[in-house]
Design a protein around this motif. Structure first.
Motif, PDB file in Angstrom:
ATOM      1  N   GLU A  13     -22.315  -9.565 -23.528  1.00  0.00           N
ATOM      2  CA  GLU A  13     -22.281  -9.261 -22.105  1.00  0.00           C
ATOM      3  C   GLU A  13     -20.973  -8.547 -21.803  1.00  0.00           C
ATOM      4  OE1 GLU A  13     -24.862  -9.851 -20.285  1.00  0.00           O
ATOM      5  OE2 GLU A  13     -25.988 -11.160 -21.637  1.00  0.00           O
ATOM      6  N   SER A  14     -20.793  -8.181 -20.554  1.00  0.00           N
ATOM      7  CA  SER A  14     -19.590  -7.428 -20.180  1.00  0.00           C
ATOM      8  C   SER A  14     -18.357  -8.291 -20.039  1.00  0.00           C
ATOM      9  CB  SER A  14     -19.843  -6.674 -18.871  1.00  0.00           C
ATOM     10  OG  SER A  14     -20.109  -7.593 -17.833  1.00  0.00           O
ATOM     11  N   THR A  15     -18.503  -9.582 -20.280  1.00  0.00           N
ATOM     12  CA  THR A  15     -17.409 -10.512 -20.020  1.00  0.00           C
ATOM     13  C   THR A  15     -16.412 -10.627 -21.161  1.00  0.00           C
ATOM     14  OG1 THR A  15     -18.913 -12.260 -20.759  1.00  0.00           O
ATOM     15  CG2 THR A  15     -18.684 -11.912 -18.383  1.00  0.00           C
ATOM     16  N   GLY A  16     -16.739 -10.112 -22.336  1.00  0.00           N
ATOM     17  CA  GLY A  16     -15.790 -10.199 -23.435  1.00  0.00           C
ATOM     18  C   GLY A  16     -16.490 -10.119 -24.776  1.00  0.00           C
ATOM     19  N   TYR A  17     -15.704 -10.149 -25.827  1.00  0.00           N
ATOM     20  CA  TYR A  17     -16.232  -9.997 -27.179  1.00  0.00           C
ATOM     21  C   TYR A  17     -16.562 -11.363 -27.779  1.00  0.00           C
ATOM     22  CZ  TYR A  17     -15.029  -5.143 -26.740  1.00  0.00           C
ATOM     23  OH  TYR A  17     -14.977  -3.832 -26.306  1.00  0.00           O
TER      24      TYR A  17
END
Length: 117
Positions: A100-104
């Motif tokens: 998701e766009s929240t982190g790796y």
């Protein structure tokens, strides 16, 4: 998800290298994949990333205009084309997946890139 980075090596300044990062292990449709690097004695830093569906890229200022990230969705593989390499590009390069766009979320082992002057 397992990630395998490859393609590193020892090159002279001004040369080019292409790194690959192959992903496996599950149905693969992440938000993005990214490249990072860690020079000796320094913290890991962001190099660039590509969104998986749209293919949008962003880069660290230090590599803009020299490095290009691409991906092959069919092969679940991301690439890092590095041109005009400089000694300060010497580092262990690793790849990561952001679901998701929240982190790796997943990280691969790195590949060593050494640029001689």
């Amino acid at each position: 998800v397992q990630l395998q980075a490859s393609g590193g090596g020892l090159v002279q300044g001004g040369a080019s290298l292409r790194l690959s990062c192959a992903a496996s292990g599950r149905t693969f449709r992440p938000y993005a994949m990214g490249w990072f690097r860690q020079a000796p004695g320094k913290q890991r830093t962001f190099v660039g990333r590509i969104t998986w569906v749209a293919g949008s890229t962003s880069y660290a200022d230090s590599v803009k205009g020299r490095f290009t990230i691409s991906r092959d969705n069919a092969k679940n593989t991301m690439y890092l084309q590095m041109n005009s390499l400089k000694p300060e590009d010497t580092a262990v390069y690793s790849c990561a997946v952001a679901l998701e766009s929240t982190g790796y979320d997943y990280w691969g082992q790195g590949t060593q890139v050494t640029v001689s002057s």
